[in-house]
Every structure is written in C-alpha cells, then in structure tokens.
Design a protein around this motif. Structure first.
Motif, PDB file in Angstrom:
ATOM      1  N   VAL A  51       5.611  12.096  -1.494  1.00 53.46           N
ATOM      2  CA  VAL A  51       4.804  11.095  -0.795  1.00 53.46           C
ATOM      3  C   VAL A  51       3.346  11.325  -1.191  1.00 53.46           C
ATOM      4  O   VAL A  51       2.825  12.425  -1.040  1.00 53.46           O
ATOM      5  CB  VAL A  51       4.960  11.202   0.739  1.00 53.46           C
ATOM      6  N   ALA A  52       2.716  10.290  -1.731  1.00 53.17           N
ATOM      7  CA  ALA A  52       1.303  10.349  -2.105  1.00 53.17           C
ATOM      8  C   ALA A  52       0.502   9.532  -1.102  1.00 53.17           C
ATOM      9  O   ALA A  52       0.855   8.394  -0.809  1.00 53.17           O
ATOM     10  CB  ALA A  52       1.110   9.793  -3.514  1.00 53.17           C
ATOM     11  N   VAL A  53      -0.574  10.125  -0.582  1.00 57.46           N
ATOM     12  CA  VAL A  53      -1.383   9.479   0.444  1.00 57.46           C
ATOM     13  C   VAL A  53      -2.802   9.300  -0.087  1.00 57.46           C
ATOM     14  O   VAL A  53      -3.413  10.252  -0.568  1.00 57.46           O
ATOM     15  CB  VAL A  53      -1.411  10.317   1.738  1.00 57.46           C
ATOM     16  N   PHE A  54      -3.304   8.085   0.034  1.00 55.54           N
ATOM     17  CA  PHE A  54      -4.676   7.775  -0.351  1.00 55.54           C
ATOM     18  C   PHE A  54      -5.370   7.133   0.845  1.00 55.54           C
ATOM     19  O   PHE A  54      -4.789   6.284   1.525  1.00 55.54           O
ATOM     20  CB  PHE A  54      -4.707   6.773  -1.513  1.00 55.54           C
ATOM     21  N   VAL A  55      -6.602   7.542   1.098  1.00 52.16           N
ATOM     22  CA  VAL A  55      -7.425   6.878   2.102  1.00 52.16           C
ATOM     23  C   VAL A  55      -8.556   6.219   1.319  1.00 52.16           C
ATOM     24  O   VAL A  55      -9.430   6.892   0.775  1.00 52.16           O
ATOM     25  CB  VAL A  55      -7.974   7.863   3.155  1.00 52.16           C
ATOM     26  N   ASP A  56      -8.487   4.914   1.233  1.00 52.03           N
ATOM     27  CA  ASP A  56      -9.414   4.146   0.407  1.00 52.03           C
ATOM     28  C   ASP A  56     -10.638   3.715   1.202  1.00 52.03           C
ATOM     29  O   ASP A  56     -10.525   3.222   2.331  1.00 52.03           O
ATOM     30  CB  ASP A  56      -8.720   2.906  -0.160  1.00 52.03           C
ATOM     31  N   GLY A  57     -11.791   3.877   0.588  1.00 51.16           N
ATOM     32  CA  GLY A  57     -13.033   3.409   1.179  1.00 51.16           C
ATOM     33  C   GLY A  57     -13.109   1.892   1.097  1.00 51.16           C
ATOM     34  O   GLY A  57     -12.746   1.298   0.078  1.00 51.16           O
ATOM     35  N   ALA A  63      -7.528  -2.656  -9.635  1.00 49.24           N
ATOM     36  CA  ALA A  63      -6.526  -2.653 -10.710  1.00 49.24           C
ATOM     37  C   ALA A  63      -6.039  -1.236 -10.986  1.00 49.24           C
ATOM     38  O   ALA A  63      -4.839  -1.000 -11.177  1.00 49.24           O
ATOM     39  CB  ALA A  63      -7.105  -3.285 -11.978  1.00 49.24           C
ATOM     40  N   ARG A  64      -6.963  -0.277 -11.002  1.00 49.98           N
ATOM     41  CA  ARG A  64      -6.581   1.123 -11.219  1.00 49.98           C
ATOM     42  C   ARG A  64      -5.691   1.624 -10.086  1.00 49.98           C
ATOM     43  O   ARG A  64      -4.706   2.329 -10.318  1.00 49.98           O
ATOM     44  CB  ARG A  64      -7.821   2.004 -11.353  1.00 49.98           C
ATOM     45  N   ASP A  65      -6.016   1.244  -8.846  1.00 43.84           N
ATOM     46  CA  ASP A  65      -5.184   1.637  -7.700  1.00 43.84           C
ATOM     47  C   ASP A  65      -3.761   1.105  -7.868  1.00 43.84           C
ATOM     48  O   ASP A  65      -2.784   1.830  -7.645  1.00 43.84           O
ATOM     49  CB  ASP A  65      -5.766   1.105  -6.388  1.00 43.84           C
ATOM     50  N   ARG A  66      -3.643  -0.153  -8.238  1.00 42.56           N
ATOM     51  CA  ARG A  66      -2.312  -0.756  -8.420  1.00 42.56           C
ATOM     52  C   ARG A  66      -1.545  -0.075  -9.547  1.00 42.56           C
ATOM     53  O   ARG A  66      -0.340   0.153  -9.453  1.00 42.56           O
ATOM     54  CB  ARG A  66      -2.442  -2.246  -8.672  1.00 42.56           C
ATOM     55  N   ASP A  67      -2.248   0.254 -10.633  1.00 43.04           N
ATOM     56  CA  ASP A  67      -1.623   0.953 -11.749  1.00 43.04           C
ATOM     57  C   ASP A  67      -1.150   2.347 -11.318  1.00 43.04           C
ATOM     58  O   ASP A  67      -0.039   2.761 -11.650  1.00 43.04           O
ATOM     59  CB  ASP A  67      -2.608   1.046 -12.919  1.00 43.04           C
ATOM     60  N   THR A  68      -1.994   3.043 -10.575  1.00 46.85           N
ATOM     61  CA  THR A  68      -1.628   4.375 -10.067  1.00 46.85           C
ATOM     62  C   THR A  68      -0.400   4.281  -9.173  1.00 46.85           C
ATOM     63  O   THR A  68       0.542   5.077  -9.306  1.00 46.85           O
ATOM     64  CB  THR A  68      -2.809   4.994  -9.287  1.00 46.85           C
ATOM     65  N   ASP A  69      -0.395   3.302  -8.269  1.00 45.71           N
ATOM     66  CA  ASP A  69       0.759   3.105  -7.380  1.00 45.71           C
ATOM     67  C   ASP A  69       2.026   2.862  -8.186  1.00 45.71           C
ATOM     68  O   ASP A  69       3.071   3.462  -7.912  1.00 45.71           O
ATOM     69  CB  ASP A  69       0.531   1.916  -6.439  1.00 45.71           C
ATOM     70  N   LYS A  97       2.731   3.679 -11.286  1.00 46.00           N
ATOM     71  CA  LYS A  97       3.160   4.881 -12.006  1.00 46.00           C
ATOM     72  C   LYS A  97       3.812   5.889 -11.070  1.00 46.00           C
ATOM     73  O   LYS A  97       4.838   6.489 -11.408  1.00 46.00           O
ATOM     74  CB  LYS A  97       1.979   5.507 -12.739  1.00 46.00           C
ATOM     75  N   LEU A  98       3.224   6.088  -9.914  1.00 39.61           N
ATOM     76  CA  LEU A  98       3.813   7.013  -8.947  1.00 39.61           C
ATOM     77  C   LEU A  98       5.182   6.518  -8.482  1.00 39.61           C
ATOM     78  O   LEU A  98       6.147   7.285  -8.431  1.00 39.61           O
ATOM     79  CB  LEU A  98       2.877   7.215  -7.752  1.00 39.61           C
ATOM     80  N   GLU A  99       5.260   5.238  -8.144  1.00 37.27           N
ATOM     81  CA  GLU A  99       6.531   4.671  -7.679  1.00 37.27           C
ATOM     82  C   GLU A  99       7.598   4.747  -8.763  1.00 37.27           C
ATOM     83  O   GLU A  99       8.762   5.034  -8.470  1.00 37.27           O
ATOM     84  CB  GLU A  99       6.322   3.247  -7.181  1.00 37.27           C
ATOM     85  N   ALA A 100       7.216   4.534 -10.010  1.00 35.27           N
ATOM     86  CA  ALA A 100       8.168   4.647 -11.121  1.00 35.27           C
ATOM     87  C   ALA A 100       8.694   6.077 -11.243  1.00 35.27           C
ATOM     88  O   ALA A 100       9.819   6.294 -11.708  1.00 35.27           O
ATOM     89  CB  ALA A 100       7.519   4.210 -12.435  1.00 35.27           C
ATOM     90  N   GLY A 101       7.886   7.037 -10.802  1.00 31.49           N
ATOM     91  CA  GLY A 101       8.295   8.438 -10.824  1.00 31.49           C
ATOM     92  C   GLY A 101       9.023   8.872  -9.567  1.00 31.49           C
ATOM     93  O   GLY A 101       9.262  10.060  -9.363  1.00 31.49           O
ATOM     94  N   GLY A 102       9.341   7.906  -8.714  1.00 36.62           N
ATOM     95  CA  GLY A 102      10.099   8.220  -7.512  1.00 36.62           C
ATOM     96  C   GLY A 102       9.274   8.589  -6.291  1.00 36.62           C
ATOM     97  O   GLY A 102       9.810   9.048  -5.286  1.00 36.62           O
ATOM     98  N   TRP A 103       7.978   8.363  -6.364  1.00 32.11           N
ATOM     99  CA  TRP A 103       7.099   8.679  -5.240  1.00 32.11           C
ATOM    100  C   TRP A 103       6.984   7.494  -4.287  1.00 32.11           C
ATOM    101  O   TRP A 103       7.058   6.343  -4.701  1.00 32.11           O
ATOM    102  CB  TRP A 103       5.705   9.033  -5.747  1.00 32.11           C
TER     103      TRP A 103
END
Length: 89
Positions: A7-13, A42-48, A50-56
């Motif tokens: 589980v990856a957690v981000f708190v976005d400003g 766009a970077r946030d969506r890309d990061t999401d 990639k993480l989701e593709a890795g099972g996160w």
C-alpha cells in the motif's frame, strides 16, 4: 509505504497537485504555473499506474483532509490487503 501489504500512501498538497476544491492558478506567471501543476498531475497519474501495475494499492489524500480520517482509511486498506496471518489488529 506499507511494503508488506503493498500500500502506497501520498498526501498531496492542494497547490502543488491541483486540488479541484482549492487550487487556483496564480495571476502572475499563470501559464508557467498551469503547465507546472498539470505536469505534476500527469506525473502523479503515471506513478499511480506504475505502482498499480506492480500490484500496489495507491491511496492519495489531500492535505486539507482530516488526518484521523485519512489514518483510518489507510489502516482499513492495509488490513484488508495484508498478506499472511492476522496479528489481531
């Protein structure tokens, strides 16, 4: 990040990540800031992705959200995705 449960957690400003409730493009250098913030989104969506593709599982909270509610949300997701035996928590 909760690597054991993936589980990856981000708190976005609100400003830096373009909160739909609070972000307002500055009047000075508005083109620069619009481009910058759209790039961050766009970077946030890309990061999401990639993480989701890795099972996160990705959790994104906004800085204005109540910390205790976000903590409850994270705890619930971590518990529901934890692998292995439960520790009774």
């Amino acid at each position: 990040m909760f690597s054991r449960s993936k589980v990856a957690v981000f708190v976005d400003g609100c400003f830096w990540h373009g909160c739909p409730e609070h972000y307002k493009t500055p009047s000075r250098n508005s083109k620069y800031w619009s481009t910058k913030i759209q790039g961050n989104i766009a970077r946030d969506r890309d990061t999401d992705a990639k993480l989701e593709a890795g099972g996160w599982t990705v959790i994104r909270a906004w800085e204005h959200e109540r910390p205790e509610l976000v903590a409850d949300w994270v705890a619930c997701v971590v518990r529901s995705t934890s692998q292995g035996p439960s520790r009774g928590k």
